[in-house]
Write an enzyme that holds these catalytic residues in place. Structure first.
Site, PDB file in Angstrom:
ATOM      1  CE1 TYR A   1      -4.556   6.737  -3.132  1.00 21.04           C
ATOM      2  CE2 TYR A   1      -4.786   6.091  -0.835  1.00 21.04           C
ATOM      3  CZ  TYR A   1      -5.251   6.788  -1.940  1.00 21.04           C
ATOM      4  OH  TYR A   1      -6.403   7.532  -1.841  1.00 21.04           O
ATOM      5  CG  ASP A   2      -0.708   4.013   2.606  1.00 22.78           C
ATOM      6  OD1 ASP A   2      -1.579   3.994   1.715  1.00 22.78           O
ATOM      7  OD2 ASP A   2      -0.728   3.235   3.574  1.00 22.78           O
TER       8      ASP A   2
ATOM      9  CE  LYS B   1      -3.817  10.398  -2.791  1.00 22.35           C
ATOM     10  NZ  LYS B   1      -4.541  11.446  -3.508  1.00 22.35           N
TER      11      LYS B   1
ATOM     12  NE  ARG C   1      -3.897  -0.156   2.579  1.00 18.70           N
ATOM     13  CZ  ARG C   1      -5.164  -0.527   2.401  1.00 18.70           C
ATOM     14  NH1 ARG C   1      -5.465  -1.770   2.201  1.00 18.70           N
ATOM     15  NH2 ARG C   1      -6.135   0.352   2.435  1.00 18.70           N
TER      16      ARG C   1
ATOM     17  CG  ASP D   1      -7.439  -4.281   4.987  1.00 14.89           C
ATOM     18  OD1 ASP D   1      -7.747  -4.511   3.808  1.00 14.89           O
ATOM     19  OD2 ASP D   1      -8.193  -3.722   5.799  1.00 14.89           O
TER      20      ASP D   1
ATOM     21  CB  SER E   1     -18.353  -0.176  -5.749  1.00 12.45           C
ATOM     22  OG  SER E   1     -16.996  -0.199  -5.381  1.00 12.45           O
TER      23      SER E   1
END
Ligand code: NAD
Ligand code: UDP
Length: 321
Positions: free
Chosen positions: A150-151, A154, A147, A278, A194
């Site tokens: 992304y982490d 950012k 992850r 997660d 979704s």
């Protein structure tokens, strides 16, 4: 001399995505000129189709990892894939999108003296040891995990925003978005809301990763967009970082139960492996948004799920032809 009759010109990167398309719509309704930039990695022209005939709306195919020069008054920097399966598909490009994208958009903001908003994320807190998460918490992020593209991308973007603020007096707004859902999410992007709705509508098994005891707090898209615009309009001292989300926390199992019950679905619930890193528990402390901007989320989970279920129901019926 500035002509105050001229309408505000706003650049929205990632404007054809889920959140970006709602933001384009809101700003057009408020009378702005909107330049929507996207490379269509996860966004689609369908999301912004109803806006194409509007003379105040312009579309630009562009990748934020390359420089751009346009004259605008405000920039909302949303370009970046947001769902784990999309951002892990090409992790190097994900980091480039956040980091090079921030450098290019900050450079543009500096040149044209624009105010700039960054769509940061609750993922900057990683797998948090402080709960609910407050903005002063520095986070618990694995810098080398799946992850991290992304982490850490950012987090680095936040660093760049605050360095441009300190070094160049740029007017910045850093918002940390928590899980947001609603119409126009991509049906196959793998995010939990979704996925569960599409699975329940199709009567196929609902896939819970892990035992479903991990928590998230879910914000309906309209509430989030309202806050984004309020934040952009706030005084220059309001730089953030500011949490943006609905603090009501649910386990993933509870979410699955709500969705199946609301749809009246016969889908069984099945359990799959929990992906690496997660986060176990996540909920937004929104005291800053509440106290400084007077903002409160008004759409709670069941109502927001109803709108989202109706959207996917229609989408799936149309795709069946
Ligand atoms: P999305 O995937 O629907 O939208 C992202 C958009 O950015 C897409 O239209 C995509 O095509 C575009 N894009 C990706 N890479 C690009 C590039 N290099 N150049 C130009 N465009 C590019 O996701 P979303 O949910 O609308 O998220 C929007 C922003 O909000 C993202 O920055 C995301 O990290 C952030 N965010 C979203 C959530 C959420 O729950 N929705 C939570 C936290 C943060
Ligand atoms: N999740 C799940 N089943 C799915 C998709 C996601 O159980 O089909 C879980 C996922 O492991 C995570 C939570 O739901 O614990 C939220 O996942 P999502 O990808 O929506 O967002 P994020 O992990 O980035 O908060």
């Amino acid at each position: 001399m500035k002509d105050y009759n001229i309408r505000k010109r706003v650049l929205i990167t990632g404007g054809a995505g889920f959140l970006g398309s709602h933001l384009c719509e809101t700003l057009l309704d408020q009378g702005a000129e909107v330049l929507c930039l996207d490379n269509y990695f996860t966004g689609t022209k369908n999301n912004i189709k109803p806006l194409l005939g509007n003379p105040s709306f312009e579309l630009l195919r562009h990748d934020v990892t390359f420089p751009l020069y346009v004259e605008v008054d405000e920039i909302y920097n949303l370009a970046c894939p947001a769902s784990p399966i999309h951002y892990q598909h090409d992790p190097v490009q994900t980091t480039k999108t956040s980091v090079h994208g921030a450098i290019n958009m900050l450079g543009l903001a500096k040149r044209v003296n624009a105010k700039i908003f960054q769509a940061s994320t609750s993922e900057v807190y990683g797998d948090p040891e402080v709960h609910p998460q407050v903005e002063s918490y520095w986070g618990n992020v694995n810098p080398i995990g799946v992850r991290s593209c992304y982490d850490e991308g950012k987090r680095c973007a936040e660093t760049l925003f605050f360095d441009y603020y300190r070094q160049h007096n740029l007017r910045i707004k850093v918002g940390r978005l928590f899980n947001t859902y609603g119409p126009r999410m991509h049906p196959n992007d793998g995010r939990v809301v979704s996925n569960f709705i599409v699975q329940a509508l199709q009567g196929i098994p609902i896939t819970i990763y892990g035992d479903g005891s991990q928590t998230r707090s879910f914000c309906y898209v309209d509430d989030l967009i309202r806050l984004m615009v309020l934040f952009m309009e706030s005084g220059d001292d309001m730089t953030g970082p500011m949490n943006m989300g609905n603090p009501n926390e649910f386990t993933i199992l509870e979410l699955a139960e709500h969705v199946t019950e609301m749809i009246g679905s016969s889908s069984e619930i099945i359990f799959k492996d929990l992906p690496a890193d997660d986060p176990k528990q996540r909920s937004a402390d929104i005291s800053i948004a509440r106290n400084k901007l007077g903002w409160e989320p008004t759409t709670q989970l069941k109502e927001g799920l109803r709108h989202t279920i109706d959207y996917f129901d229609k989408l799936l019926s149309e795709s069946k032809g």
